[in-house]
Every structure is written in C-alpha cells, then in structure tokens.
Write a protein that holds these residues in place. Structure first.
Motif, short mmCIF file in Angstrom:
data_model
loop_
_atom_site.label_atom_id
_atom_site.label_comp_id
_atom_site.label_asym_id
_atom_site.label_seq_id
_atom_site.Cartn_x
_atom_site.Cartn_y
_atom_site.Cartn_z
N UNK A 52 0.82 -1.21 0.00
CA UNK A 52 0.00 0.00 0.00
C UNK A 52 0.85 1.26 0.00
N UNK A 53 1.90 1.27 0.81
CA UNK A 53 2.79 2.44 0.84
C UNK A 53 3.49 2.63 -0.50
N UNK A 54 3.94 1.51 -1.08
CA UNK A 54 4.59 1.58 -2.37
C UNK A 54 3.64 2.12 -3.43
N UNK A 55 2.42 1.64 -3.42
CA UNK A 55 1.45 2.09 -4.42
C UNK A 55 1.08 3.56 -4.21
N UNK A 56 0.92 3.97 -2.95
CA UNK A 56 0.65 5.38 -2.68
C UNK A 56 1.77 6.26 -3.22
N UNK A 57 3.00 5.85 -2.97
CA UNK A 57 4.13 6.64 -3.45
C UNK A 57 4.18 6.64 -4.98
N UNK A 58 3.82 5.53 -5.59
CA UNK A 58 3.80 5.47 -7.05
C UNK A 58 2.68 6.30 -7.67
N UNK A 59 1.55 6.38 -6.99
CA UNK A 59 0.40 7.13 -7.51
C UNK A 59 0.48 8.62 -7.21
N UNK A 60 0.94 8.97 -6.01
CA UNK A 60 0.84 10.35 -5.56
C UNK A 60 2.19 11.03 -5.32
#
Length: 192
Positions: free
Chosen positions: A100-108
């Motif tokens: 989730x943290x990785x995806x948040x960083x990738x998206x935002x």
C-alpha cells in the motif's frame, strides 16, 4: 531470471484471478509440481519488480526505479510450515501495508492525500504453498475476507481442495477453482 512465456495455462490463471477480484470470491488453484503455478502468480502480481521496490524502501521516492504500479493490485505470500498462524497473519498484513505504501508513493509521489491512506490497495492476496498453512491460519484469513479487506487465492498441490473442505466456512466462500495441467504437446511445440 529467464523471460516469462505467457502460456495458455497462464492466460487462464490471469482470467481466474480477475474473476476472483471482480466477483469477490476466494479462488483455489492447484496442480502438480513444476507446471507453472508459482511463476504464473509471480508474473501476474509482477512480484519480481515489486520486491525490487521493497529492497529500496528506505530510499526517497525520487530514487525508486520507475515502475508502472498503477494497475497492480495483488501481492504474493508464500506460506511456511514454521510460521504460527499469528505470524502468518502478521506477515500478510506487513506485505499489504508495504505494498500500500509503495502504491501510494507510485500514484501520488511524496504528497499523499489523506483519503489515499484509507484504501486497501492489495485487492487480491495470493497465498502460494497454501497446504502448509495451519488450521487456525485458514480461520484468520477467512476473517480478513469476511471483513471485505481483500480477496484470496490459494495455490497448492493436488489435494489442497480436500484440505480446505475441512473448513466449511472458508470452503463455502470459494467461487472459482483452477487446475494447472501439464503443457500439451501442441503448445510445447509451438513455444519451442
């Protein structure tokens, strides 16, 4: 690492995973050793690339390798005989949180909005070697599924379906079953 060849079995597996996510069912996938279950799960979840990001987790966002993570929604967990059910659940939740943290960083990027932190980005949790899970782990996993946090796909050897039938509350939630078979002669000749 060799280049992955999307066989007919892989394409069926990918459709099976999408169906489990779309219809909110638990999936069960089984087959003999060496037919491509684990590699298919790794390819579907892009797990090799995701794990590279986990290695770089302490680095700043700008230093992370470029990776199209927007469409990813699955994590891969390999169970162990040595883990207690609580340790298994703790590791699954850790993978979910890190993904989730990785995806948040990738998206935002670095400015993650508060509403994004409330989302569960891992919609599917693929559990490989699931015949190794202890009975209590199956019940804990069912609780996660029942709370609507994620869907699960269990991958194992033939006979895993009989093991899971001993847990009627979990077994009743299995909506899709996929059997990996050995590659046929025609497909093998085509690939070669």
């Amino acid at each position: 690492m060799n280049k992955f060849i999307p066989t007919k079995q892989y394409k069926q597996f990918a459709e099976f995973c999408r169906a489990c996510e779309r219809d909110n069912y638990i999936g069960l996938c089984y087959g003999s050793a060496g037919v491509g279950k684990t590699e298919s799960a790794r390819h579907y979840s892009k797990w090799y690339e995701v794990m590279k990001h986990f290695e770089y987790y302490t680095m700043t966002y700008k230093e992370l390798p470029k990776f199209p993570i927007k469409s990813l929604n699955a994590i891969l967990y390999t169970s162990s005989h040595l883990k207690s059910p609580k340790d298994t659940l703790r590791e699954i939740n850790l993978f979910r949180r890190e993904f989730g943290l990785l995806k948040e960083r990738g998206l935002y990027g670095l400015e993650i909005p508060s509403h994004a932190r409330e989302q569960h980005y891992a919609k599917i949790i693929i559990i490989d070697e699931s015949e190794r899970l202890k009975p209590e782990a199956f019940e804990l996993i069912r609780e996660i599924y029942d709370s609507g946090q994620a869907n699960f796909i269990f991958i194992g050897m033939p006979g895993i379906e009989k093991t899971m039938s001993r847990f009627p509350q979990l077994y009743s939630r299995i909506g899709f079953v996929h059997q990996f078979k050995n590659m046929g002669n025609q497909e093998l000749k085509f690939i070669l």
